[in-house]
Write a protein that holds these residues in place. Structure first.
Motif, mmCIF file in Angstrom:
data_model
loop_
_atom_site.group_PDB
_atom_site.id
_atom_site.type_symbol
_atom_site.label_atom_id
_atom_site.label_comp_id
_atom_site.label_asym_id
_atom_site.label_seq_id
_atom_site.Cartn_x
_atom_site.Cartn_y
_atom_site.Cartn_z
ATOM 1 N N LYS A 44 0.833 -1.209 0.000
ATOM 2 C CA LYS A 44 0.000 0.000 0.000
ATOM 3 C C LYS A 44 0.869 1.261 0.000
ATOM 4 O O LYS A 44 0.540 2.256 -0.653
ATOM 5 N N LEU A 45 1.978 1.209 0.728
ATOM 6 C CA LEU A 45 2.867 2.354 0.818
ATOM 7 C C LEU A 45 3.490 2.678 -0.538
ATOM 8 O O LEU A 45 3.554 3.847 -0.947
ATOM 9 N N ASN A 46 3.936 1.660 -1.248
ATOM 10 C CA ASN A 46 4.540 1.887 -2.561
ATOM 11 C C ASN A 46 3.523 2.414 -3.575
ATOM 12 O O ASN A 46 3.860 3.232 -4.431
ATOM 13 N N ILE A 47 2.282 1.949 -3.475
ATOM 14 C CA ILE A 47 1.221 2.484 -4.328
ATOM 15 C C ILE A 47 1.007 3.964 -4.033
ATOM 16 O O ILE A 47 0.872 4.790 -4.942
ATOM 17 N N LYS A 48 1.004 4.305 -2.762
ATOM 18 C CA LYS A 48 0.820 5.691 -2.345
ATOM 19 C C LYS A 48 1.915 6.592 -2.895
ATOM 20 O O LYS A 48 1.646 7.713 -3.345
ATOM 21 N N ILE A 49 3.145 6.085 -2.915
ATOM 22 C CA ILE A 49 4.263 6.873 -3.428
ATOM 23 C C ILE A 49 4.116 7.079 -4.935
ATOM 24 O O ILE A 49 4.349 8.175 -5.457
ATOM 25 N N ARG A 50 3.730 6.039 -5.654
ATOM 26 C CA ARG A 50 3.661 6.122 -7.117
ATOM 27 C C ARG A 50 2.583 7.097 -7.582
ATOM 28 O O ARG A 50 2.732 7.769 -8.600
ATOM 29 N N VAL A 51 1.480 7.186 -6.835
ATOM 30 C CA VAL A 51 0.365 8.036 -7.284
ATOM 31 C C VAL A 51 0.465 9.461 -6.752
ATOM 32 O O VAL A 51 -0.281 10.335 -7.161
ATOM 33 N N SER A 52 1.400 9.689 -5.819
ATOM 34 C CA SER A 52 1.511 11.037 -5.236
ATOM 35 C C SER A 52 2.361 11.952 -6.096
ATOM 36 O O SER A 52 3.127 11.497 -6.952
#
Length: 280
Positions: free
Chosen positions: A272-280
């Motif tokens: 979830k954290l890596n997804i958050k980084i990619r979309v931010s």
């Protein structure tokens, strides 16, 4: 190469022996992960630094905007050929020289140092990782204990203790004998569908990654996030324990004393954290 008040200097440049960060620990720092020129969670780092400077009664320069400091960090990365790599950035702010305990000025200087790290984003740490309690010294909860200052004697001695006892890390206690954090990050304890982390009032660092993980957990309907005091007795009853900081992301604990742990929640949160980084 380091950045000292906008000037790029050799990283063996000597600071004055009267530097207040050296002499009195009169300094704050932010450790930031940069990935290919992007400063991860930069806004959170910046606002924590500004709040910390106010608490320390440092004079914040008019040009100390989020854009200005980001520009200075990116400039330092470029000078070190790290614009297209992942790096650990340490931004230190210290009060200018003069005075003894009572400073002669509240004006500040800054220093930016960078070095490469191996991983671009966050990965699941599957290596065996053992922790225990560090009980030689305790943290007295206060607003100051939530800041990233140069006063890290407990963390230094605790890290030596961990190495001497063949541990990967130690958990730190406050003066009420409650678990508040690890030597290098915040701590979370999983039991069933409840994930607990100590509240800031207990004395733990106001971690940037802690904030990201709390927000991620709160977005998952299957888990409940609780900010409550953690007793050492809870650790051996837990299903999972993990430690968070902005460089590693999430470090799952494998063993505490005789108890071993799973890492299912850690792996889910890393995704979830890596997804958050990619979309931010």
């Amino acid at each position: 190469m380091v950045n000292f008040n906008e000037n790029i200097l050799e990283d063996n440049t000597l600071l004055s022996i009267n530097n207040r960060g050296f002499a009195y620990g009169d300094a704050l720092f932010e450790t930031i992960k940069a990935s290919y020129g992007k400063l991860l969670f930069w806004e959170d780092h910046y606002f924590r630094l500004m709040a910390s400077m106010r608490i320390m009664r440092m004079e914040i320069p008019m040009n100390f905007t989020m854009e200005y400091l980001e520009e200075q960090i990116l400039k330092t990365l470029t000078e070190n050929n790290l614009s297209n790599a992942s790096s650990r950035v340490k931004l230190t702010v210290f009060r200018n020289e003069g005075g003894l305990y009572l400073p002669e000025t509240n004006d500040i200087s800054f220093l930016i140092a960078v070095k490469p790290v191996d991983t671009d984003f966050y990965i699941v740490q599957d290596t065996f990782y053992e922790v225990d309690l560090f009980k030689d010294y305790y943290v007295s909860p206060s607003l100051l204990s939530s800041l990233k200052t140069n006063n890290k004697a407990l963390n230094v001695v605790g890290s030596i203790y961990a190495k001497e006892n063949k541990l990967d890390n130690c958990l730190v206690l406050n003066t009420d004998k409650q678990v508040i954090e690890a030597l290098n990050g915040n701590v979370f304890v999983v039991k069933g569908n409840t994930i607990k982390t100590p509240p800031i009032e207990n004395g733990c660092l106001k971690g940037v990654m802690r904030k990201q993980i709390i927000e991620t957990i709160e977005s998952l309907p299957e888990y409940e996030l609780v900010e409550e005091a953690i007793s050492p007795f809870e650790l051996q009853k837990a299903d999972e324990i993990f430690i968070t900081n902005v460089i590693v992301g999430i470090q799952a604990v494998s063993k505490y004393r005789k108890k071993t742990f799973k890492s299912e929640v850690s792996k889910l949160l890393i995704q979830k954290l890596n997804i958050k980084i990619r979309v931010s």
